[in-house]
Design a protein around this motif. Structure first.
Motif, PDB file in Angstrom:
ATOM      1  N   UNK A  73       0.841  -1.205   0.000  1.00 38.72           N
ATOM      2  CA  UNK A  73       0.000   0.000   0.000  1.00 38.72           C
ATOM      3  C   UNK A  73       0.874   1.252   0.000  1.00 38.72           C
ATOM      4  N   UNK A  74       1.865   1.290   0.881  1.00 40.66           N
ATOM      5  CA  UNK A  74       2.775   2.429   0.943  1.00 40.66           C
ATOM      6  C   UNK A  74       3.508   2.597  -0.388  1.00 40.66           C
ATOM      7  N   UNK A  75       3.966   1.482  -0.949  1.00 41.19           N
ATOM      8  CA  UNK A  75       4.675   1.532  -2.226  1.00 41.19           C
ATOM      9  C   UNK A  75       3.790   2.149  -3.316  1.00 41.19           C
ATOM     10  N   UNK A  76       2.547   1.686  -3.419  1.00 37.88           N
ATOM     11  CA  UNK A  76       1.642   2.193  -4.457  1.00 37.88           C
ATOM     12  C   UNK A  76       1.369   3.677  -4.255  1.00 37.88           C
ATOM     13  N   UNK A  77       1.165   4.094  -3.018  1.00 39.88           N
ATOM     14  CA  UNK A  77       0.926   5.514  -2.745  1.00 39.88           C
ATOM     15  C   UNK A  77       2.147   6.366  -3.083  1.00 39.88           C
ATOM     16  N   UNK A  78       3.321   5.903  -2.701  1.00 38.37           N
ATOM     17  CA  UNK A  78       4.540   6.671  -3.008  1.00 38.37           C
ATOM     18  C   UNK A  78       4.816   6.696  -4.519  1.00 38.37           C
TER      19      UNK A  78
END
Length: 190
Positions: A73-78
């Protein structure tokens, strides 16, 4: 609720941000998973194979998505923040910056490692099975219902965010519902 995304899709990024808005207003357990535009593209005989796209291949971000594991999730947002919202170009550069910011630079080699492809395909197939292959990303699974979209040009806020979710789930829950679409006007608002 499960949200299936490909990081290179701006609509997937907007959908994740929308569901994050919903989560501030309602108890929502959101599980982000991968689907792959590269896998979808394999069925199109007129589409250039991803293998000839080098560092711009859509395979690279989803492989890294598998490698980051629980931090997807963090990866996709970043990734979406840099690539879509800020317009940083060169997917390799975006991957480098995102992994550095996440303190996961050692995972950069995953972008070119086809051993991650089986996991990408498993997740992709799981997400697409209930909706068919004539759609893209995002795909949402909620309470036994799965659907493509909604394709949003901006992130709805407040009550609008809740209304969009409730409306999409209500439509998708009706067994005879297939599609709702209108022409997009204007640009995307990140």
């Amino acid at each position: 609720m499960r949200l299936y995304v490909d990081p290179v899709c701006p609509f997937a990024y907007l959908a994740l941000r929308w569901l994050d808005e919903v989560a501030t207003l309602r108890d929502l357990d959101l599980d982000v998973r991968l689907m792959s535009l590269a896998v979808l593209g394999e069925a199109d005989p007129d589409r250039e194979p991803e293998s000839v796209r080098g560092t711009e291949s859509a395979w690279r971000p989803v492989r890294v998505g598998v490698a980051v594991g629980p931090r997807l999730r963090e990866f996709v947002l970043r990734f979406g923040g840099l690539y879509h919202a800020e317009g940083v170009r060169g997917r390799d550069e975006v991957l480098r910056r995102v992994l550095t910011a996440m303190d996961l630079s050692s995972l950069r080699a995953a972008a070119d490692d086809p051993s991650f492809d089986a996991a990408v395909r498993r997740s992709h197939d799981e997400g697409m099975a209930p909706v068919g292959l004539e759609v893209g990303t995002p795909v949402i699974h909620v309470d036994g219902v799965a659907f493509f979209g909604p394709v949003l040009g901006a992130v709805p806020r407040g009550q609008d965010a809740l209304d969009v979710l409730d409306g999409a789930v209500a439509l998708a829950s009706y067994a005879g519902f297939c599609e709702l679409k209108r022409t997009r006007t204007g640009g995307l608002s990140f």
